[in-house]
Scaffold this motif. Structure first.
Motif, PDB file in Angstrom:
ATOM      1  N   ASP A   1       0.821  -1.211   0.000  1.00 30.14           N
ATOM      2  CA  ASP A   1       0.000   0.000   0.000  1.00 30.14           C
ATOM      3  C   ASP A   1       0.855   1.261   0.000  1.00 30.14           C
ATOM      4  O   ASP A   1       0.524   2.252  -0.652  1.00 30.14           O
ATOM      5  CB  ASP A   1      -1.001   0.008   1.149  1.00 30.14           C
ATOM      6  CG  ASP A   1      -0.348  -0.013   2.524  1.00 30.14           C
ATOM      7  OD1 ASP A   1       0.819  -0.433   2.645  1.00 30.14           O
ATOM      8  OD2 ASP A   1      -1.024   0.382   3.492  1.00 30.14           O
TER       9      ASP A   1
ATOM     10  N   SER B   1      -2.792   2.306  -8.060  1.00 26.48           N
ATOM     11  CA  SER B   1      -3.514   1.451  -7.117  1.00 26.48           C
ATOM     12  C   SER B   1      -2.698   0.209  -6.753  1.00 26.48           C
ATOM     13  O   SER B   1      -1.807  -0.208  -7.503  1.00 26.48           O
ATOM     14  CB  SER B   1      -4.850   1.022  -7.708  1.00 26.48           C
ATOM     15  OG  SER B   1      -4.656   0.084  -8.751  1.00 26.48           O
ATOM     16  N   GLU B   2      -3.031  -0.364  -5.600  1.00 23.66           N
ATOM     17  CA  GLU B   2      -2.395  -1.620  -5.194  1.00 23.66           C
ATOM     18  C   GLU B   2      -2.667  -2.696  -6.236  1.00 23.66           C
ATOM     19  O   GLU B   2      -1.792  -3.509  -6.537  1.00 23.66           O
ATOM     20  CB  GLU B   2      -2.926  -2.074  -3.835  1.00 23.66           C
ATOM     21  CG  GLU B   2      -2.488  -1.210  -2.682  1.00 23.66           C
ATOM     22  CD  GLU B   2      -3.075  -1.686  -1.362  1.00 23.66           C
ATOM     23  OE1 GLU B   2      -3.054  -2.911  -1.101  1.00 23.66           O
ATOM     24  OE2 GLU B   2      -3.552  -0.835  -0.597  1.00 23.66           O
ATOM     25  N   ARG B   3      -3.855  -2.681  -6.771  1.00 25.49           N
ATOM     26  CA  ARG B   3      -4.227  -3.661  -7.794  1.00 25.49           C
ATOM     27  C   ARG B   3      -3.334  -3.535  -9.030  1.00 25.49           C
ATOM     28  O   ARG B   3      -2.916  -4.528  -9.612  1.00 25.49           O
ATOM     29  CB  ARG B   3      -5.692  -3.478  -8.161  1.00 25.49           C
ATOM     30  CG  ARG B   3      -6.212  -4.489  -9.149  1.00 25.49           C
ATOM     31  CD  ARG B   3      -7.732  -4.325  -9.295  1.00 25.49           C
ATOM     32  NE  ARG B   3      -8.231  -5.029 -10.434  1.00 25.49           N
ATOM     33  CZ  ARG B   3      -8.557  -6.312 -10.454  1.00 25.49           C
ATOM     34  NH1 ARG B   3      -8.432  -7.036  -9.360  1.00 25.49           N
ATOM     35  NH2 ARG B   3      -9.017  -6.871 -11.548  1.00 25.49           N
ATOM     36  N   THR B   4      -2.991  -2.308  -9.408  1.00 24.31           N
ATOM     37  CA  THR B   4      -2.113  -2.091 -10.567  1.00 24.31           C
ATOM     38  C   THR B   4      -0.722  -2.631 -10.282  1.00 24.31           C
ATOM     39  O   THR B   4      -0.114  -3.285 -11.136  1.00 24.31           O
ATOM     40  CB  THR B   4      -2.062  -0.596 -10.935  1.00 24.31           C
ATOM     41  OG1 THR B   4      -3.374  -0.174 -11.305  1.00 24.31           O
ATOM     42  CG2 THR B   4      -1.096  -0.336 -12.082  1.00 24.31           C
TER      43      THR B   4
ATOM     44  N   THR C   1       0.048  -4.994  -8.127  1.00 23.76           N
ATOM     45  CA  THR C   1      -0.071  -6.457  -8.082  1.00 23.76           C
ATOM     46  C   THR C   1      -0.155  -7.039  -9.487  1.00 23.76           C
ATOM     47  O   THR C   1       0.519  -8.023  -9.808  1.00 23.76           O
ATOM     48  CB  THR C   1      -1.316  -6.855  -7.264  1.00 23.76           C
ATOM     49  OG1 THR C   1      -1.164  -6.357  -5.936  1.00 23.76           O
ATOM     50  CG2 THR C   1      -1.506  -8.353  -7.227  1.00 23.76           C
ATOM     51  N   ARG C   2      -0.956  -6.424 -10.327  1.00 25.25           N
ATOM     52  CA  ARG C   2      -1.110  -6.898 -11.700  1.00 25.25           C
ATOM     53  C   ARG C   2       0.213  -6.791 -12.467  1.00 25.25           C
ATOM     54  O   ARG C   2       0.591  -7.700 -13.211  1.00 25.25           O
ATOM     55  CB  ARG C   2      -2.218  -6.108 -12.398  1.00 25.25           C
ATOM     56  CG  ARG C   2      -2.638  -6.676 -13.719  1.00 25.25           C
ATOM     57  CD  ARG C   2      -3.860  -6.010 -14.344  1.00 25.25           C
ATOM     58  NE  ARG C   2      -4.022  -4.601 -14.039  1.00 25.25           N
ATOM     59  CZ  ARG C   2      -4.994  -4.102 -13.284  1.00 25.25           C
ATOM     60  NH1 ARG C   2      -5.890  -4.882 -12.740  1.00 25.25           N
ATOM     61  NH2 ARG C   2      -5.071  -2.793 -13.068  1.00 25.25           N
TER      62      ARG C   2
ATOM     63  N   ARG D   1       2.454  -9.612 -11.327  1.00 24.40           N
ATOM     64  CA  ARG D   1       1.970 -10.908 -11.817  1.00 24.40           C
ATOM     65  C   ARG D   1       2.212 -11.056 -13.318  1.00 24.40           C
ATOM     66  O   ARG D   1       2.640 -12.109 -13.785  1.00 24.40           O
ATOM     67  CB  ARG D   1       0.505 -11.101 -11.498  1.00 24.40           C
ATOM     68  CG  ARG D   1       0.071 -12.486 -11.927  1.00 24.40           C
ATOM     69  CD  ARG D   1      -1.108 -13.114 -11.306  1.00 24.40           C
ATOM     70  NE  ARG D   1      -1.399 -12.979  -9.929  1.00 24.40           N
ATOM     71  CZ  ARG D   1      -1.000 -13.818  -8.981  1.00 24.40           C
ATOM     72  NH1 ARG D   1      -0.206 -14.824  -9.280  1.00 24.40           N
ATOM     73  NH2 ARG D   1      -1.379 -13.647  -7.743  1.00 24.40           N
TER      74      ARG D   1
ATOM     75  N   THR E   1       2.974 -12.722  -7.194  1.00 23.17           N
ATOM     76  CA  THR E   1       2.470 -11.511  -6.563  1.00 23.17           C
ATOM     77  C   THR E   1       3.666 -10.691  -6.079  1.00 23.17           C
ATOM     78  O   THR E   1       4.796 -11.190  -6.025  1.00 23.17           O
ATOM     79  CB  THR E   1       1.577 -11.828  -5.357  1.00 23.17           C
ATOM     80  OG1 THR E   1       2.374 -12.448  -4.336  1.00 23.17           O
ATOM     81  CG2 THR E   1       0.402 -12.729  -5.737  1.00 23.17           C
TER      82      THR E   1
END
Length: 104
Positions: free
Chosen positions: A26, A35-38, A40-41, A44, A50
């Motif tokens: 974070d 974003s955290e999702r970005t 992480t993506r 990956r 991850t």
């Protein structure tokens, strides 16, 4: 593998220079303005791992280098930012299937 996504280059460069860096996902996302999702993506897609898995793998690879050079397990644990040697030993075993002492 070293991620090659430009969105996470700063994370990768920092962790390669200092695998013990404790900054969480974070915090990285906030600092980079994504974003955290970005994040992480991006990890990956670049590595198949991850962020957490990649960082742990990096730390363990660094640990193998230090242990092979003759550093003691508790020293390596400290250098990599683990609060307890037992935590380091468990992480090492989870990734490699052996204890750090077997590598030393």
């Amino acid at each position: 593998p070293v991620p090659d996504d430009p969105r996470i280059t700063r994370i990768v460069d920092t962790l390669l220079a200092d695998p013990a860096c404790p900054r969480a996902l974070d915090g990285w996302a906030r600092d980079l303005g994504i974003s955290e999702r970005t994040v992480t993506r991006a990890f990956r897609e670049s590595t198949g791992l991850t962020f957490g898995q990649w960082r742990q793998s990096l730390r363990i690879r660094h640990a193998v280098t230090l242990l092979s050079a003759g550093h003691r397990v508790h020293e390596v644990s400290e250098q990599l930012g683990y609060t307890q040697p037992s935590t380091f030993i468990a992480a090492f075993h989870k990734v490699t299937g052996q204890t750090p002492g077997a590598v030393a």
